[in-house]
Design an enzyme around this catalytic site. Structure first.
Site, PDB file in Angstrom:
ATOM      1  N   LYS A  40       0.975  -1.219  -0.095  1.00 33.87           N
ATOM      2  CA  LYS A  40      -0.004   0.078  -0.025  1.00 33.87           C
ATOM      3  C   LYS A  40       0.988   1.068   0.098  1.00 33.87           C
ATOM      4  O   LYS A  40       2.190   1.158   0.140  1.00 33.87           O
ATOM      5  CB  LYS A  40      -0.751   0.041   1.191  1.00 33.87           C
ATOM      6  N   TYR A 284      10.584  32.130   4.167  1.00 34.32           N
ATOM      7  CA  TYR A 284       9.209  32.958   4.594  1.00 34.32           C
ATOM      8  C   TYR A 284       9.565  33.268   6.094  1.00 34.32           C
ATOM      9  O   TYR A 284      10.061  32.563   6.823  1.00 34.32           O
ATOM     10  CB  TYR A 284       8.183  31.859   4.465  1.00 34.32           C
TER      11      TYR A 284
HETATM   12  C1  LIG Z   1      -0.487  -1.374   6.757  1.00 35.71           C
HETATM   13  C2  LIG Z   1      -1.021  -2.792   7.387  1.00 35.71           C
HETATM   14  C3  LIG Z   1      -0.173  -3.861   7.505  1.00 35.71           C
HETATM   15  C4  LIG Z   1       1.316  -3.690   7.455  1.00 35.71           C
HETATM   16  O1  LIG Z   1       1.700  -3.045   8.601  1.00 35.71           O
HETATM   17  P1  LIG Z   1       3.340  -2.890   8.891  1.00 35.71           P
HETATM   18  O2  LIG Z   1       3.605  -2.334  10.220  1.00 35.71           O
HETATM   19  O3  LIG Z   1       4.072  -1.850   7.980  1.00 35.71           O
HETATM   20  O4  LIG Z   1       3.974  -4.380   8.802  1.00 35.71           O
HETATM   21  C5  LIG Z   1      -0.756  -5.225   7.858  1.00 35.71           C
HETATM   22  N1  LIG Z   1      -1.957  -5.406   8.144  1.00 35.71           N
HETATM   23  C6  LIG Z   1      -2.947  -4.469   7.736  1.00 35.71           C
HETATM   24  C7  LIG Z   1      -4.364  -4.686   8.012  1.00 35.71           C
HETATM   25  C8  LIG Z   1      -2.365  -2.992   7.481  1.00 35.71           C
HETATM   26  O5  LIG Z   1      -3.407  -2.039   7.308  1.00 35.71           O
END
Ligand SMILES: *Cc1c(COP(=O)(O)O)cnc(C)c1O
Length: 406
Positions: A40, A284
């Site tokens: 993601k 700024y």
């Molecule tokens: C983002 C996410 C993960 C991965 O999390 P990490 O801490 O980066 O390993 C796993 N499960 C779900 C449901 C997530 O949203």
């Protein structure tokens, strides 16, 4: 894919490190536990397309993303790898999840019923009407086998999921009974508050699974663990883990017998240099004033590239192996550094390391996150699509991806 870097500000990503990290994690958890790497947020800033190629090569079981569009982006390139959307897809968009053969997470009976009914109502002609899909249309037809979904079961995080209850178990049973749905997975997510709360969530989860499976159903994938729990708590690995952070070498787990490396470096080059007299100011609101004659470098990156604007502590960048302070208010596309201390060596065009791996006086992602006062995931997830990604293997550039012009 461009051949050339159109911008000095760029990310360098070592795909060998991603593959090594994946294999080390697989060895560590054992071959009976599958891995669904979490890609993601553009693979935590690393570029989802390239990282997907690396983890598929490394042998991942499926890929996990958060949103429908993240799934579609990957499906357009990779036809066969199972892709799990872990987040919510609104009802009116579920048709797209089905038509791109994405595995949707569901947590109400109605969602499952809608997907089940799409089995017969998603015409294959609809698939060919999308010209951008030409190359993949063959595989994007009305599903021939039941549509795969994963159930999200809420054991206490209170984000998404069927709330832990007898009624939910019944509804999940009803979903399993739908003819065109293959309820192949069930998962939950740990809040990681402490061992006691973890155990409580785990026991709620396995109790629910036992009840459901006692009626004859078998889930192919029961999964609970993210990076931290996947490394630190073997018991929570179950059939599959969903590691994000550790794949990229971002380590927050406690165990020390697994050694993973950061794959990413954020770099740029000096665009301009000028001497200021005592009393002259920068950026700024003139929050920085020269206390002495000062050599100031302009650097062509800003908060629109994902570099945080507000730090709790003063950030630095690394030039010629020296840490130099960023001064004044950071702009959207540029910022300034005080390079007076390295005035003898510094020139326009010199390399600047914004985030490194901590070696050679660079700031690692971990150190940057501490300076900002946030976690490592936020630092990398912020890296914007405007920054071209340069991919390396065996020390050589293998490809360049610039989302703006590719
Ligand atoms: C983002 C996410 C993960 C991965 O999390 P990490 O801490 O980066 O390993 C796993 N499960 C779900 C449901 C997530 O949203």
């Amino acid at each position: 894919m461009t051949k050339e870097l159109y911008r000095d500000t760029h990310l360098e990503i070592d795909l060998d490190i991603i593959i090594h990290n994946f294999k080390k994690i697989q060895n560590y958890i054992g071959k009976d536990v599958k891995i669904a790497p979490v890609l993601k947020a553009n693979a935590y800033g690393h570029g989802a397309i390239a990282i997907a190629g690396a983890v598929i090569e490394a042998g991942c079981e499926m890929i996990a993303v958060a949103t429908l569009t993240e799934g579609i982006e990957l499906r357009k390139v990779y036809k066969d790898i199972p892709i799990l959307i872990m987040g919510h897809t609104p009802d009116h968009l579920l048709q797209h999840s089905v038509r791109y053969h994405l595995i949707q997470t569901i947590f109400t009976y109605e969602q499952g019923k809608l997907i089940n009914d799409l089995y017969t109502t998603t015409p294959s002609s609809e698939l060919t009407s999308d010209s951008t899909l030409k190359s993949t249309t063959d595989s994007l037809s009305t599903p021939a086998s039941p549509i795969k979904v994963h159930i999200k079961y809420d054991t206490g995080f209170n984000r998404l999921g069927f709330k832990d209850s007898a009624e939910s178990i019944q509804l999940i049973q009803k979903l399993i009974d739908l003819p065109h749905l293959d309820v192949e997975g069930i998962f939950s997510h740990l809040a990681l508050k402490d061992n006691v709360s973890n155990e409580l969530q785990y026991s709620k989860f396995i109790t629910a699974i036992k009840q459901i499976e006692s009626h004859g159903h078998h889930f192919k994938y029961k999964h609970l663990a993210d990076s931290i729990s996947g490394i630190d708590f073997p018991k929570y690995r179950m059939d599959m883990i969903r590691p994000g952070a550790i794949l990229y070498g971002l380590k927050s787990y406690k165990r020390s017998d697994i050694n993973l490396s950061q794959a990413l470096a954020f770099k740029t080059r000096i665009s301009h240099l000028k001497w200021l007299q005592k009393g002259e100011c920068v950026s700024y609101d003139y929050t920085w004033e020269a206390k002495q004659p000062s050599l100031i470098a302009t650097l062509p990156f800003g908060y629109a590239d994902g570099f945080p604007r507000v730090f709790k502590n003063q950030p630095t960048v690394t030039i010629w192996g020296h840490k130099v302070p960023i001064i004044g208010v950071k702009c959207m596309d540029q910022c300034m550094a005080d390079v007076t201390s390295i005035q003898d060596v510094v020139q326009v065009g010199d390399d600047v390391v914004i985030y490194g791996d901590g070696e050679n006086n660079t700031n690692s992602i971990q150190q940057i996150s501490e300076l900002v006062g946030t976690n490592k995931n936020e630092i990398v997830a912020r890296l914007s699509r405007r920054v071209p990604r340069v991919y390396m293997q065996q020390g050589q550039i293998t490809s360049i991806r610039d989302d703006l012009i590719d």
